[in-house]
Design a protein around this motif. Structure first.
Motif, PDB file in Angstrom:
ATOM      1  N   GLY A 114     -25.578 -12.333  -8.496  1.00 28.62           N
ATOM      2  CA  GLY A 114     -25.219 -11.084  -7.842  1.00 28.62           C
ATOM      3  C   GLY A 114     -23.793 -10.995  -7.343  1.00 28.62           C
ATOM      4  N   HIS A 119     -21.181  -7.229 -11.367  1.00 26.32           N
ATOM      5  CA  HIS A 119     -22.102  -6.609 -10.419  1.00 26.32           C
ATOM      6  C   HIS A 119     -21.382  -6.076  -9.177  1.00 26.32           C
ATOM      7  N   LEU A 120     -20.487  -6.863  -8.604  1.00 28.58           N
ATOM      8  CA  LEU A 120     -19.819  -6.435  -7.372  1.00 28.58           C
ATOM      9  C   LEU A 120     -18.865  -5.267  -7.602  1.00 28.58           C
ATOM     10  N   TYR A 122     -19.596  -2.596  -8.834  1.00 32.08           N
ATOM     11  CA  TYR A 122     -20.379  -1.375  -8.642  1.00 32.08           C
ATOM     12  C   TYR A 122     -21.249  -1.541  -7.388  1.00 32.08           C
ATOM     13  N   LYS A 125     -24.585   0.455  -6.904  1.00 33.82           N
ATOM     14  CA  LYS A 125     -25.641   0.009  -7.802  1.00 33.82           C
ATOM     15  C   LYS A 125     -26.210  -1.334  -7.368  1.00 33.82           C
ATOM     16  N   VAL A 126     -25.334  -2.284  -7.064  1.00 34.92           N
ATOM     17  CA  VAL A 126     -25.834  -3.617  -6.704  1.00 34.92           C
ATOM     18  C   VAL A 126     -26.623  -3.565  -5.399  1.00 34.92           C
ATOM     19  N   SER A 127     -26.224  -2.714  -4.470  1.00 35.03           N
ATOM     20  CA  SER A 127     -26.949  -2.591  -3.203  1.00 35.03           C
ATOM     21  C   SER A 127     -28.346  -2.017  -3.419  1.00 35.03           C
ATOM     22  N   PHE A 130     -30.586  -4.514  -5.426  1.00 36.47           N
ATOM     23  CA  PHE A 130     -30.871  -5.658  -4.556  1.00 36.47           C
ATOM     24  C   PHE A 130     -32.054  -5.335  -3.643  1.00 36.47           C
ATOM     25  N   LEU A 185     -26.984 -12.740  -2.476  1.00 32.90           N
ATOM     26  CA  LEU A 185     -26.572 -12.300  -3.809  1.00 32.90           C
ATOM     27  C   LEU A 185     -26.435 -13.427  -4.837  1.00 32.90           C
ATOM     28  N   ASN A 192     -26.428  -7.269 -16.387  1.00 33.57           N
ATOM     29  CA  ASN A 192     -25.967  -5.890 -16.212  1.00 33.57           C
ATOM     30  C   ASN A 192     -26.955  -5.110 -15.342  1.00 33.57           C
ATOM     31  N   PHE A 193     -27.313  -5.703 -14.224  1.00 38.70           N
ATOM     32  CA  PHE A 193     -28.205  -5.146 -13.200  1.00 38.70           C
ATOM     33  C   PHE A 193     -29.692  -5.217 -13.560  1.00 38.70           C
ATOM     34  N   LEU A 220     -24.818  -8.563   1.679  1.00 35.22           N
ATOM     35  CA  LEU A 220     -24.101  -7.370   1.221  1.00 35.22           C
ATOM     36  C   LEU A 220     -22.884  -7.108   2.096  1.00 35.22           C
TER      37      LEU A 220
END
Length: 255
Positions: A114, A119-120, A122, A125-127, A130, A185, A192-193, A220
């Motif tokens: 993560g 990933h970071l 975006y 999206k990552v939040s 997650f 993370l 890709n998520f 986060l």
């Protein structure tokens, strides 16, 4: 790498990808049950904790070999096996011990953790994912989980919090979902998520969901350098099952 020490855990707190450095490794130093899987492979050091050596084994089938003092990896072996049975953790290839060390070998999941750049870059999206993937973990049946009283164990490990706070948390905490125990993370693998698996699950078991939620908020905030993504994470998880008072208790606990 830098780490934050808590509950005996070593958490990577810099938003960096795990580094891999090819090394010369004498496979005669490991038990025969492990040796058969790593011979004729290239070995890379990808350790991110001073408490364990983690080796990436690049061969016909890629794998990770974790080596640590005897008795320290059994929990991770048992929790990984349990979670793999629910298709959310790597397959365990072998677990062995000798006089001094535990040796834990798992398949290498395809993807990135993560804190990888893909990933970071975006943060919205990552939040969100997650939170979604934590909710997925907490929805797994607790039947046959090898550790069924994880909250009490975690509280006992916290020797530096006040007696009054510990007493209040013990009173309100529940053991009713499968928790990761170190939900940050670096411990989730995605492509890709798209979810691929949870790793480093040795602190998990049946516990209170708010322990993982607090760590999710913490990681986060740290890796994205802001707290503005907290609400996205909580919304994706599902606020209907979040008790703000209990979340506050656990925030003090891990703080």
């Amino acid at each position: 790498m830098k780490f934050k020490q808590t509950d005996g855990q070593n958490q990577r707190i810099e938003g960096e990808q795990m580094e891999r450095r090819e090394i010369s490794f004498d496979i005669e130093t490991v038990p025969n049950a492990i040796k058969q899987y790593i011979k004729n492979s290239n070995i890379y050091d990808s350790s991110c904790s001073k408490n364990a050596k983690t080796l990436f084994v690049k061969g016909t089938d890629n794998s990770f070999l974790k080596i640590s003092k005897k008795g320290s990896l059994e929990r991770e072996f048992r929790m990984t096996s349990f979670l793999h049975s629910h298709n959310v953790a790597p397959k365990v290839i072998a677990f062995e011990s000798d006089q001094d060390n535990d040796y834990f070998l798992t398949e290498a999941i395809t993807g990135e953790d993560g804190v990888s750049g893909v990933h970071l870059e975006y943060p919205n999206k990552v939040s969100s994912v997650f939170g979604e993937y934590l909710r997925m973990l907490h929805s797994i049946s607790t039947v046959n989980c090898p550790y069924d009283n994880r909250t009490s164990e975690l509280l006992e490990e916290q020797s530096d919090i006040s007696y009054d706070l510990k007493k209040r948390i013990t009173f309100t905490a529940e053991n009713n979902v499968i928790i990761h125990g170190d939900y940050c993370l670096p411990n989730i693998i995605m492509d890709n998520f798209s979810f691929k698996g949870f790793i480093d699950v040795g602190y998990g078991g049946v516990g209170d969901r708010h322990y993982d939620i607090c760590w999710g908020i913490w990681t986060l905030n740290h890796n994205l350098k802001t707290n503005i993504y907290r609400d996205l994470f909580l919304d994706a998880y599902g606020r209907e099952d979040i008790d703000i008072e209990r979340l506050t208790y656990f925030t003090h606990l891990i703080g």
